[in-house]
Motif scaffolding. Structure first.
Motif, mmCIF file in Angstrom:
data_model
loop_
_atom_site.group_PDB
_atom_site.id
_atom_site.type_symbol
_atom_site.label_atom_id
_atom_site.label_comp_id
_atom_site.label_asym_id
_atom_site.label_seq_id
_atom_site.Cartn_x
_atom_site.Cartn_y
_atom_site.Cartn_z
ATOM 1 N N GLU A 1 0.835 -1.201 0.000
ATOM 2 C CA GLU A 1 0.000 0.000 0.000
ATOM 3 C C GLU A 1 0.873 1.255 0.000
ATOM 4 O O GLU A 1 0.610 2.211 -0.735
ATOM 5 N N PHE A 2 1.913 1.238 0.819
ATOM 6 C CA PHE A 2 2.830 2.375 0.876
ATOM 7 C C PHE A 2 3.476 2.620 -0.485
ATOM 8 O O PHE A 2 3.570 3.768 -0.943
ATOM 9 N N LYS A 3 3.908 1.557 -1.142
ATOM 10 C CA LYS A 3 4.558 1.710 -2.453
ATOM 11 C C LYS A 3 3.606 2.314 -3.478
ATOM 12 O O LYS A 3 4.006 3.163 -4.282
ATOM 13 N N LYS B 1 4.517 14.616 -13.226
ATOM 14 C CA LYS B 1 3.689 14.973 -14.394
ATOM 15 C C LYS B 1 2.560 15.936 -14.054
ATOM 16 O O LYS B 1 1.839 16.373 -14.929
ATOM 17 N N ASN B 2 2.383 16.200 -12.763
ATOM 18 C CA ASN B 2 1.307 17.075 -12.292
ATOM 19 C C ASN B 2 -0.068 16.597 -12.763
ATOM 20 O O ASN B 2 -0.898 17.391 -13.199
ATOM 21 N N GLU B 3 -0.261 15.290 -12.728
ATOM 22 C CA GLU B 3 -1.557 14.720 -13.105
ATOM 23 C C GLU B 3 -1.736 13.357 -12.472
ATOM 24 O O GLU B 3 -0.816 12.811 -11.869
ATOM 25 N N GLU B 4 -2.931 12.813 -12.633
ATOM 26 C CA GLU B 4 -3.248 11.497 -12.105
ATOM 27 C C GLU B 4 -2.494 10.429 -12.890
ATOM 28 O O GLU B 4 -1.951 10.687 -13.951
ATOM 29 N N MET B 5 -2.506 9.216 -12.357
ATOM 30 C CA MET B 5 -1.813 8.106 -13.020
ATOM 31 C C MET B 5 -2.795 6.999 -13.359
ATOM 32 O O MET B 5 -3.745 6.750 -12.623
ATOM 33 N N LYS B 6 -2.516 6.324 -14.450
ATOM 34 C CA LYS B 6 -3.279 5.132 -14.825
ATOM 35 C C LYS B 6 -2.727 3.939 -14.040
ATOM 36 O O LYS B 6 -1.560 3.929 -13.642
ATOM 37 N N VAL B 7 -3.565 2.932 -13.863
ATOM 38 C CA VAL B 7 -3.134 1.703 -13.189
ATOM 39 C C VAL B 7 -1.930 1.110 -13.907
ATOM 40 O O VAL B 7 -0.969 0.662 -13.272
ATOM 41 N N SER B 8 -1.941 1.138 -15.225
ATOM 42 C CA SER B 8 -0.823 0.565 -15.991
ATOM 43 C C SER B 8 0.487 1.316 -15.715
ATOM 44 O O SER B 8 1.558 0.704 -15.654
ATOM 45 N N GLU B 9 0.400 2.627 -15.513
ATOM 46 C CA GLU B 9 1.610 3.405 -15.201
ATOM 47 C C GLU B 9 2.144 3.052 -13.816
ATOM 48 O O GLU B 9 3.353 2.923 -13.625
ATOM 49 N N THR C 1 1.965 -6.584 -11.582
ATOM 50 C CA THR C 1 0.894 -6.687 -12.574
ATOM 51 C C THR C 1 -0.220 -5.678 -12.286
ATOM 52 O O THR C 1 -0.460 -5.319 -11.127
ATOM 53 N N PRO C 2 -0.927 -5.237 -13.340
ATOM 54 C CA PRO C 2 -2.066 -4.328 -13.134
ATOM 55 C C PRO C 2 -3.130 -4.876 -12.178
ATOM 56 O O PRO C 2 -3.641 -4.115 -11.346
ATOM 57 N N PRO C 3 -3.471 -6.183 -12.225
ATOM 58 C CA PRO C 3 -4.454 -6.675 -11.253
ATOM 59 C C PRO C 3 -3.996 -6.510 -9.799
ATOM 60 O O PRO C 3 -4.811 -6.239 -8.914
ATOM 61 N N THR C 4 -2.711 -6.656 -9.560
ATOM 62 C CA THR C 4 -2.177 -6.453 -8.209
ATOM 63 C C THR C 4 -2.390 -5.007 -7.777
ATOM 64 O O THR C 4 -2.840 -4.740 -6.665
ATOM 65 N N VAL C 5 -2.080 -4.075 -8.672
ATOM 66 C CA VAL C 5 -2.269 -2.652 -8.370
ATOM 67 C C VAL C 5 -3.752 -2.352 -8.150
ATOM 68 O O VAL C 5 -4.118 -1.634 -7.216
ATOM 69 N N THR C 6 -4.599 -2.915 -8.978
ATOM 70 C CA THR C 6 -6.044 -2.685 -8.852
ATOM 71 C C THR C 6 -6.555 -3.124 -7.483
ATOM 72 O O THR C 6 -7.353 -2.423 -6.849
ATOM 73 N N GLN C 7 -6.098 -4.282 -7.006
ATOM 74 C CA GLN C 7 -6.515 -4.765 -5.684
ATOM 75 C C GLN C 7 -6.108 -3.772 -4.593
ATOM 76 O O GLN C 7 -6.883 -3.484 -3.681
ATOM 77 N N GLU D 1 -8.877 3.099 -1.951
ATOM 78 C CA GLU D 1 -10.072 3.888 -2.272
ATOM 79 C C GLU D 1 -11.108 3.729 -1.152
ATOM 80 O O GLU D 1 -11.726 4.713 -0.721
ATOM 81 N N LYS D 2 -11.287 2.505 -0.693
ATOM 82 C CA LYS D 2 -12.225 2.237 0.403
ATOM 83 C C LYS D 2 -11.836 3.026 1.653
ATOM 84 O O LYS D 2 -12.694 3.508 2.394
ATOM 85 N N ASP D 3 -10.519 3.203 1.863
ATOM 86 C CA ASP D 3 -10.017 3.950 3.020
ATOM 87 C C ASP D 3 -10.014 5.462 2.782
ATOM 88 O O ASP D 3 -9.583 6.228 3.658
ATOM 89 N N GLY D 4 -10.446 5.884 1.588
ATOM 90 C CA GLY D 4 -10.524 7.311 1.288
ATOM 91 C C GLY D 4 -9.197 7.964 0.975
ATOM 92 O O GLY D 4 -9.065 9.192 1.053
ATOM 93 N N LEU D 5 -8.202 7.169 0.576
ATOM 94 C CA LEU D 5 -6.866 7.711 0.313
ATOM 95 C C LEU D 5 -6.631 8.027 -1.161
ATOM 96 O O LEU D 5 -5.759 8.842 -1.478
ATOM 97 N N VAL D 6 -7.358 7.352 -2.041
ATOM 98 C CA VAL D 6 -7.250 7.617 -3.476
ATOM 99 C C VAL D 6 -8.651 7.711 -4.062
ATOM 100 O O VAL D 6 -9.624 7.250 -3.460
ATOM 101 N N GLU D 7 -8.717 8.315 -5.225
ATOM 102 C CA GLU D 7 -9.986 8.322 -5.951
ATOM 103 C C GLU D 7 -9.718 8.077 -7.422
ATOM 104 O O GLU D 7 -8.653 8.395 -7.949
ATOM 105 N N ARG D 8 -10.721 7.482 -8.046
ATOM 106 C CA ARG D 8 -10.654 7.178 -9.471
ATOM 107 C C ARG D 8 -11.431 8.246 -10.221
ATOM 108 O O ARG D 8 -12.448 8.735 -9.745
ATOM 109 N N ALA D 9 -10.951 8.550 -11.426
ATOM 110 C CA ALA D 9 -11.665 9.484 -12.297
ATOM 111 C C ALA D 9 -11.512 8.996 -13.733
ATOM 112 O O ALA D 9 -10.427 8.569 -14.144
ATOM 113 N N VAL D 10 -12.593 9.057 -14.495
ATOM 114 C CA VAL D 10 -12.543 8.671 -15.899
ATOM 115 C C VAL D 10 -11.718 9.717 -16.645
ATOM 116 O O VAL D 10 -11.898 10.925 -16.448
ATOM 117 N N ASP D 11 -10.815 9.235 -17.478
ATOM 118 C CA ASP D 11 -9.977 10.130 -18.280
ATOM 119 C C ASP D 11 -10.859 10.795 -19.331
ATOM 120 O O ASP D 11 -11.444 10.113 -20.167
#
Length: 149
Positions: free
Chosen positions: A36-38, A50-58, A66-72, A78-88
């Motif tokens: 989680e820290f990483k 980059k002064n912007e959000e990052m994609k899971v792949s980045e 792997t992307p599935p690991t990052v997604t988990q 997100e559940k803990d309120g530390l990150v949020e997702r936004a549609v590009d």
């Protein structure tokens, strides 16, 4: 070539086993597990660069997982309120991740705690021995990478 039964080989083996048993690399950092820290740190670093959000792949490329690991992990954060997702807006199929204010504060606290651990080690060993340790660990890493080829 050194004999595995030699005192030096036995001392090295003992030191590696003791070091592993400390579990230093598995302990929580500022209340977050290492993965989680990483992810938090990678998102923050990407935002700073980059002064912007990052994609899971980045994030997955940056962390070499792997992307599935990052997604988990993102789901937990997100559940803990530390990150949020936004549609590009440029690519509606793509989702970008950013730290919330709480995420920025949590990342800063965790980074401070992480830094305190290593500055404490430097204080304990001293500058010279800390540099020697870093050089030796780099050589150990190189040696084991060469052995695995």
């Amino acid at each position: 070539m050194a004999d595995i039964e030699s005192a030096t080989a036995q001392n090295l083996l003992k030191a590696f086993m003791q070091f592993r048993k400390t579990g230093w690399h598995e302990k929580k950092i500022g209340g977050y597990n290492p993965s989680e820290f990483k992810v938090l740190a990678a998102i923050q670093q990407g935002a700073n660069e980059k002064n912007e959000e990052m994609k899971v792949s980045e994030i997955s490329q940056r962390l070499q997982v792997t992307p599935p690991t990052v997604t988990q992990i993102i789901n937990i954060l997100e559940k803990d309120g530390l990150v949020e997702r936004a549609v590009d807006p440029e690519d509606r199929r793509s989702v970008k991740i950013k730290l919330t204010q709480a995420g920025m504060e949590a990342t800063a606290r965790a980074k401070n705690r992480f830094t305190e651990n290593f500055t404490g080690l430097i204080d304990y060993l001293g500058e010279e021995e800390s540099e020697q340790l870093a050089d030796l660990l780099d050589k150990v890493h190189h040696y084991f990478n060469e052995q695995s080829r």
